[in-house]
Write an enzyme that holds these catalytic residues in place. Structure first.
Site, PDB file in Angstrom:
ATOM      1  N   SER A  61       0.905  -1.012   0.180  1.00  0.00           N
ATOM      2  CA  SER A  61      -0.105  -0.038  -0.002  1.00  0.00           C
ATOM      3  C   SER A  61       0.772   1.267  -0.114  1.00  0.00           C
ATOM      4  CB  SER A  61      -1.020  -0.025   1.321  1.00  0.00           C
ATOM      5  OG  SER A  61      -1.579  -1.158   1.262  1.00  0.00           O
TER       6      SER A  61
HETATM    7  N1  SAH Z   1      -0.680  -5.142   4.383  1.00  0.00           N
HETATM    8  C1  SAH Z   1      -0.019  -5.537   3.074  1.00  0.00           C
HETATM    9  C2  SAH Z   1      -0.696  -5.069   1.783  1.00  0.00           C
HETATM   10  C3  SAH Z   1      -1.196  -6.238   1.162  1.00  0.00           C
HETATM   11  S1  SAH Z   1      -2.088  -6.304  -0.291  1.00  0.00           S
HETATM   12  C4  SAH Z   1       1.521  -4.644   2.990  1.00  0.00           C
HETATM   13  O1  SAH Z   1       1.757  -3.954   3.957  1.00  0.00           O
HETATM   14  O2  SAH Z   1       2.013  -5.021   1.998  1.00  0.00           O
HETATM   15  C5  SAH Z   1      -3.421  -7.313   0.191  1.00  0.00           C
HETATM   16  C6  SAH Z   1      -2.945  -8.481   0.540  1.00  0.00           C
HETATM   17  O3  SAH Z   1      -4.166  -9.402   1.058  1.00  0.00           O
HETATM   18  C7  SAH Z   1      -2.360  -9.607  -0.371  1.00  0.00           C
HETATM   19  O4  SAH Z   1      -1.149 -10.059  -0.283  1.00  0.00           O
HETATM   20  C8  SAH Z   1      -3.553 -10.635  -0.799  1.00  0.00           C
HETATM   21  O5  SAH Z   1      -2.774 -11.944  -1.121  1.00  0.00           O
HETATM   22  C9  SAH Z   1      -3.939 -10.867   0.614  1.00  0.00           C
HETATM   23  N2  SAH Z   1      -5.269 -11.516   0.800  1.00  0.00           N
HETATM   24  C10 SAH Z   1      -6.306 -11.147  -0.079  1.00  0.00           C
HETATM   25  N3  SAH Z   1      -7.554 -11.838   0.304  1.00  0.00           N
HETATM   26  C11 SAH Z   1      -6.908 -12.670   1.316  1.00  0.00           C
HETATM   27  C12 SAH Z   1      -7.625 -13.671   2.228  1.00  0.00           C
HETATM   28  N4  SAH Z   1      -8.849 -14.002   2.091  1.00  0.00           N
HETATM   29  N5  SAH Z   1      -6.984 -14.046   3.380  1.00  0.00           N
HETATM   30  C13 SAH Z   1      -5.616 -13.590   3.677  1.00  0.00           C
HETATM   31  N6  SAH Z   1      -4.861 -12.820   2.853  1.00  0.00           N
HETATM   32  C14 SAH Z   1      -5.675 -12.228   1.636  1.00  0.00           C
END
Ligand code: SAH
Length: 213
Positions: A61
């Protein structure tokens, strides 16, 4: 003492300009080298205030959004926090500096493993990671003082909000017709109150089994 990275000073200044006033949050950002959390080819952009691609087609993000979401969580150093969507581990690292313990779920094994390596390298030992479907929260560890979703929910994420303690706060991107909004949920006497904070764009939360990757 080492000189602060000028790119970091610039980033923190732009976060202030974007409405991040909480000193503890700014301090946590300042002590967390974002270049460790992005693919090497984006290293030169790691301190720009913008989202960047990470492995598995996901994104880290924008720092301003990370900071505003963290600020909206109003963390205390005794708090037990749940994060859905570990991704690069950057948001988890910021949370870990402000809370007692962070539980972070990611559906991609690759991302989870890489995030864990980064957190260990930074000496952030109070983050517990797990590979799995975070759309059901983390029932074995519930309840939580604070919850943060970093992938968007199709509607109010009730299964997850059930794992929020009374008096707790949850922040989540939630889909609305034609847009996505960041919502702050507060739980009081079992009732959920919601407040819309701003428009955002997150990758969707995907339900079901984690992929092998
Ligand atoms: N917090 C992260 C941003 C990640 S983007 C950072 O600081 O880099 C969102 C993430 O959510 C992705 O890696 C995606 O794979 C994950 N995601 C999506 N659906 C999910 C689910 N049902 N359970 C766990 N993770 C999930």
């Amino acid at each position: 003492m080492t000189m602060p990275d000028p790119r970091m000073i610039q980033l923190v200044m732009s976060l202030r300009g974007g409405g991040v006033t909480n000193k503890a949050v700014l301090g946590a950002i300042e002590r967390t080298p974002r270049d460790l959390f992005v693919p090497q080819r984006f290293g030169d952009q790691a301190f720009d205030d913008r989202p960047l691609p990470i492995d598995c087609g996901q994104t880290i993000s924008q720092p301003l959004i990370v900071a505003l979401m963290t600020q909206a969580l109003d963390l205390g150093d005794r708090d037990k926090v749940l994060e859905i969507g570990t991704g690069s581990g950057y948001q988890a690292a910021i949370l870990s500096r402000l809370a007692r313990r962070v539980y972070s779920v990611e559906r991609y094994r690759t991302l989870s493993r890489e995030a864990e390596e980064r957190l260990t390298a930074l000496g952030l030992t109070n983050v517990v990671t797990r590979v799995g479907d975070g759309s059901v929260g983390w029932p074995e560890q519930a309840p939580f003082d604070r919850i943060i979703l970093t992938a968007s929910a199709p509607q109010r994420p009730d299964a997850i909000l059930e794992q929020l303690k009374d008096g707790g706060i949850a922040i989540a991107p939630v889909d609305r017709p034609g847009r996505q909004v960041l919502v702050r949920y507060t739980r009081t006497d079992g009732d959920i109150h919601e407040q819309e904070l701003m428009d955002v764009r997150f990758v969707p939360m995907v339900k079901g089994e984690a992929k092998a990757l």
